[in-house]
Write an enzyme that holds these catalytic residues in place. Structure first.
Site, mmCIF file in Angstrom:
data_model
loop_
_atom_site.group_PDB
_atom_site.id
_atom_site.type_symbol
_atom_site.label_atom_id
_atom_site.label_comp_id
_atom_site.label_asym_id
_atom_site.label_seq_id
_atom_site.Cartn_x
_atom_site.Cartn_y
_atom_site.Cartn_z
ATOM 1 N N ASP A 68 -2.389 0.691 7.120
ATOM 2 C CA ASP A 68 -1.646 0.584 5.864
ATOM 3 C C ASP A 68 -1.125 -0.842 5.653
ATOM 4 O O ASP A 68 -1.064 -1.326 4.529
ATOM 5 C CB ASP A 68 -0.482 1.574 5.859
ATOM 6 C CG ASP A 68 -0.933 2.991 6.161
ATOM 7 O OD1 ASP A 68 -1.159 3.755 5.210
ATOM 8 O OD2 ASP A 68 -1.110 3.306 7.350
ATOM 9 N N ASP A 86 0.887 -1.160 0.000
ATOM 10 C CA ASP A 86 0.000 0.000 0.000
ATOM 11 C C ASP A 86 0.929 1.214 0.000
ATOM 12 O O ASP A 86 1.497 1.554 1.038
ATOM 13 C CB ASP A 86 -0.897 0.000 1.238
ATOM 14 C CG ASP A 86 -1.776 1.242 1.320
ATOM 15 O OD1 ASP A 86 -2.158 1.770 0.264
ATOM 16 O OD2 ASP A 86 -2.059 1.686 2.442
ATOM 17 N N GLU A 129 -1.369 -1.503 -4.543
ATOM 18 C CA GLU A 129 -2.583 -0.699 -4.652
ATOM 19 C C GLU A 129 -2.303 0.518 -5.513
ATOM 20 O O GLU A 129 -1.295 1.198 -5.335
ATOM 21 C CB GLU A 129 -3.055 -0.280 -3.263
ATOM 22 C CG GLU A 129 -4.388 0.431 -3.295
ATOM 23 C CD GLU A 129 -4.935 0.716 -1.910
ATOM 24 O OE1 GLU A 129 -5.289 1.876 -1.657
ATOM 25 O OE2 GLU A 129 -5.023 -0.228 -1.097
#
Length: 188
Positions: free
Chosen positions: A149, A14, A74
């Site tokens: 996260d 992420d 992501e």
């Protein structure tokens, strides 16, 4: 249905410029298992270029430690702040290069797709995603950590795991002539 694999390790990331999450998922057969999850804390580093260097070095370290076969990352969420998007894109790019440097294939997933794959709701909150992953992967509360996260990164890896069993769909046809041209064996 998910096709069984002997063993595959997926690194999920992420991207972030203050906190970057990572999660490593080991797939044995069709069973996913969490190897690790954590964050790279960049808040104390004021220089944006040194942040990128730190991201690269830390991602390389995670790769060296867990030897992932694939990277699931992501995609940046398209917000209104262009400067934030630029910084996030740089952080994502550095993480991608760290993987490509080791010949690790990269797949990018939109946040909506990750949330939908895990919770069934593309608008799910970070807390809902984290809770669902905790349940599905039997993660003890003590390993969850204070930052979402890490679970967002694990979510990218888990989404990628779910996609492994789905064959790629052929590209759409522009019309019947295009279909016939690309499939002469199906027309008499």
């Amino acid at each position: 249905m998910i096709r069984p694999v002997k063993e595959k390790i997926i690194l999920g990331i992420d991207p972030g410029t203050n906190i970057m999450g990572y999660g490593v998922l080991k797939i044995t057969g069709t069973k996913p298992e969490v190897m690790t999850l954590g964050v790279i804390d960049l808040r104390k580093c004021a220089d944006p270029y040194l942040k990128l260097k730190h991201i690269y070095e830390r991602v390389q370290g995670v790769i060296a430690s867990y030897l992932p076969d694939e990277l699931a990352i992501e995609a940046p969420f398209f917000g209104k702040n262009v400067q934030s998007m630029l910084k996030l894109g740089r952080a994502q790019g550095v993480a991608i290069v760290a993987a490509l440097r080791r010949d690790i294939p990269v797949t990018e997933y939109a946040p909506l797709k990750i949330k939908m794959a895990i919770t069934g709701n593309g608008q799910a909150s970070k807390e809902q995603v984290a809770d669902m992953l905790k349940r599905m992967l039997h993660i003890p509360q003590s390993e969850m950590g204070p930052f979402m996260d890490a679970t967002d990164a694990l979510g990218a890896a888990y989404c990628h795991y779910l996609q492994m069993g789905r064959p790629e769909m052929p590209k759409a046809y522009s019309g019947w002539k295009d279909y016939i041209a690309k499939n002469p064996d199906k027309v008499r």
